[in-house]
Design a protein around this motif. Structure first.
Motif, PDB file in Angstrom:
ATOM      1  N   ASP A  15       8.385 -11.910   2.486  1.00 13.69           N
ATOM      2  CA  ASP A  15       8.752 -10.491   2.407  1.00 13.69           C
ATOM      3  C   ASP A  15       8.513  -9.826   3.768  1.00 13.69           C
ATOM      4  O   ASP A  15       7.386  -9.833   4.267  1.00 13.69           O
ATOM      5  CB  ASP A  15       7.936  -9.794   1.332  1.00 13.69           C
ATOM      6  CG  ASP A  15       8.256  -8.317   1.228  1.00 13.69           C
ATOM      7  OD1 ASP A  15       7.545  -7.523   1.872  1.00 13.69           O
ATOM      8  OD2 ASP A  15       9.222  -7.973   0.521  1.00 13.69           O
ATOM      9  N   GLN A  17       8.325  -6.708   4.786  1.00 19.05           N
ATOM     10  CA  GLN A  17       7.358  -5.609   4.817  1.00 19.05           C
ATOM     11  C   GLN A  17       5.938  -6.130   4.666  1.00 19.05           C
ATOM     12  O   GLN A  17       5.038  -5.695   5.367  1.00 19.05           O
ATOM     13  CB  GLN A  17       7.654  -4.572   3.735  1.00 19.05           C
ATOM     14  CG  GLN A  17       6.765  -3.340   3.849  1.00 19.05           C
ATOM     15  CD  GLN A  17       6.897  -2.665   5.204  1.00 19.05           C
ATOM     16  OE1 GLN A  17       7.988  -2.282   5.610  1.00 19.05           O
ATOM     17  NE2 GLN A  17       5.795  -2.531   5.932  1.00 19.05           N
ATOM     18  N   ARG A  18       5.731  -7.104   3.780  1.00 19.09           N
ATOM     19  CA  ARG A  18       4.405  -7.682   3.609  1.00 19.09           C
ATOM     20  C   ARG A  18       3.985  -8.407   4.879  1.00 19.09           C
ATOM     21  O   ARG A  18       2.842  -8.332   5.309  1.00 19.09           O
ATOM     22  CB  ARG A  18       4.398  -8.634   2.404  1.00 19.09           C
ATOM     23  CG  ARG A  18       3.079  -9.314   2.121  1.00 19.09           C
ATOM     24  CD  ARG A  18       1.937  -8.356   1.753  1.00 19.09           C
ATOM     25  NE  ARG A  18       2.098  -7.770   0.458  1.00 19.09           N
ATOM     26  CZ  ARG A  18       1.661  -8.307  -0.674  1.00 19.09           C
ATOM     27  NH1 ARG A  18       1.025  -9.452  -0.667  1.00 19.09           N
ATOM     28  NH2 ARG A  18       1.856  -7.687  -1.810  1.00 19.09           N
ATOM     29  N   ASP A  21       2.929  -5.773   7.333  1.00 24.35           N
ATOM     30  CA  ASP A  21       1.630  -5.207   6.952  1.00 24.35           C
ATOM     31  C   ASP A  21       0.493  -6.167   7.297  1.00 24.35           C
ATOM     32  O   ASP A  21      -0.523  -5.764   7.864  1.00 24.35           O
ATOM     33  CB  ASP A  21       1.595  -4.890   5.453  1.00 24.35           C
ATOM     34  CG  ASP A  21       2.419  -3.671   5.069  1.00 24.35           C
ATOM     35  OD1 ASP A  21       2.934  -2.970   5.966  1.00 24.35           O
ATOM     36  OD2 ASP A  21       2.557  -3.430   3.852  1.00 24.35           O
ATOM     37  N   ASN A  69      -3.309 -12.620   1.913  1.00 24.45           N
ATOM     38  CA  ASN A  69      -2.036 -12.205   1.354  1.00 24.45           C
ATOM     39  C   ASN A  69      -1.932 -12.847  -0.026  1.00 24.45           C
ATOM     40  O   ASN A  69      -1.690 -14.039  -0.137  1.00 24.45           O
ATOM     41  CB  ASN A  69      -0.880 -12.648   2.253  1.00 24.45           C
ATOM     42  CG  ASN A  69       0.455 -12.281   1.664  1.00 24.45           C
ATOM     43  OD1 ASN A  69       0.644 -11.184   1.169  1.00 24.45           O
ATOM     44  ND2 ASN A  69       1.384 -13.217   1.689  1.00 24.45           N
ATOM     45  N   GLN A  73      -1.016  -8.256  -4.114  1.00 26.25           N
ATOM     46  CA  GLN A  73      -1.665  -7.302  -3.220  1.00 26.25           C
ATOM     47  C   GLN A  73      -2.204  -8.011  -1.989  1.00 26.25           C
ATOM     48  O   GLN A  73      -2.185  -9.225  -1.910  1.00 26.25           O
ATOM     49  CB  GLN A  73      -2.815  -6.573  -3.927  1.00 26.25           C
ATOM     50  CG  GLN A  73      -4.079  -7.386  -4.108  1.00 26.25           C
ATOM     51  CD  GLN A  73      -4.225  -7.985  -5.479  1.00 26.25           C
ATOM     52  OE1 GLN A  73      -3.741  -7.426  -6.441  1.00 26.25           O
ATOM     53  NE2 GLN A  73      -4.870  -9.126  -5.580  1.00 26.25           N
ATOM     54  N   LYS A 105      -1.695  -2.519  -2.004  1.00 23.56           N
ATOM     55  CA  LYS A 105      -0.360  -3.105  -2.202  1.00 23.56           C
ATOM     56  C   LYS A 105       0.385  -3.172  -0.872  1.00 23.56           C
ATOM     57  O   LYS A 105       1.029  -4.151  -0.557  1.00 23.56           O
ATOM     58  CB  LYS A 105       0.451  -2.275  -3.193  1.00 23.56           C
ATOM     59  CG  LYS A 105      -0.090  -2.303  -4.591  1.00 23.56           C
ATOM     60  CD  LYS A 105       0.579  -3.367  -5.373  1.00 23.56           C
ATOM     61  CE  LYS A 105       0.152  -3.270  -6.827  1.00 23.56           C
ATOM     62  NZ  LYS A 105       0.516  -4.424  -7.583  1.00 23.56           N
ATOM     63  N   ARG A 106       0.309  -2.069  -0.116  1.00 25.11           N
ATOM     64  CA  ARG A 106       1.025  -1.995   1.161  1.00 25.11           C
ATOM     65  C   ARG A 106       0.358  -0.934   2.045  1.00 25.11           C
ATOM     66  O   ARG A 106      -0.301  -0.030   1.543  1.00 25.11           O
ATOM     67  CB  ARG A 106       2.496  -1.682   0.945  1.00 25.11           C
ATOM     68  CG  ARG A 106       2.762  -0.376   0.261  1.00 25.11           C
ATOM     69  CD  ARG A 106       4.199  -0.173  -0.185  1.00 25.11           C
ATOM     70  NE  ARG A 106       4.632  -1.113  -1.197  1.00 25.11           N
ATOM     71  CZ  ARG A 106       4.383  -0.997  -2.510  1.00 25.11           C
ATOM     72  NH1 ARG A 106       3.684   0.024  -2.946  1.00 25.11           N
ATOM     73  NH2 ARG A 106       4.833  -1.888  -3.361  1.00 25.11           N
ATOM     74  N   SER A 108       1.682   1.422   3.670  1.00 24.61           N
ATOM     75  CA  SER A 108       2.257   2.768   3.489  1.00 24.61           C
ATOM     76  C   SER A 108       1.565   3.552   2.374  1.00 24.61           C
ATOM     77  O   SER A 108       1.716   4.768   2.291  1.00 24.61           O
ATOM     78  CB  SER A 108       3.763   2.682   3.236  1.00 24.61           C
ATOM     79  OG  SER A 108       4.027   1.957   2.048  1.00 24.61           O
TER      80      SER A 108
END
Length: 134
Positions: A15, A17-18, A21, A69, A73, A105-106, A108
């Motif tokens: 992913d 975005q993950r 992060d 990771n 979460q 979770k992220r 953001s």
């Protein structure tokens, strides 16, 4: 421990975005600690290490701070004795805590500057430990 580097592991996170992060968290932990990072299993990046020994005689070695990771979460190992009334946690944003762990979770969902403060505090608190006896 595994043979791949933390940087190689981060590139395997599917992913985007993950992956971003986790890369950002890795950068935060390196900047706050200046400790070497290595893999402590298939999905855990740990920074530095220390030895511990319990009164029972059980002993081992683990990282000082780290993160993983996980499927649902990101788990940050920076709260060894979490306090639900911690003023920093109150300002962090959406998170959960467990015994020694902070779950998000992220990025953001949280205030990154507060996370940086939590990481810096963990580095100060655990930076000098060589052995923990409980």
């Amino acid at each position: 421990m595994t043979e791949i580097t933390p940087e190689q592991f981060l590139q395997t996170i599917e992913d985007p975005q993950r992956r971003a992060d986790c890369t950002r968290i890795h950068d935060m932990m390196l900047a706050a600690s200046d400790w070497p990072a290595k893999m402590w299993g298939p999905c855990v990046i740990g920074y530095s290490s220390y030895k511990y020994k319990y009164p029972s005689g059980h002993s081992g070695e683990t990282f000082r701070i780290g993160f993983a990771n996980r499927k649902n979460q990101i788990t940050l190992y920076i709260l060894w004795y979490p306090d639900k009334d911690d003023p920093l946690l109150a300002k962090l944003g959406k998170h959960k805590i467990g015994k020694g762990c902070l779950y998000i979770k992220r990025l953001s969902d949280i205030d990154e500057s507060v996370l940086e403060q939590l990481i810096a505090r963990a580095v100060r608190e655990f930076g000098q430990r060589h052995e923990i006896v409980e």
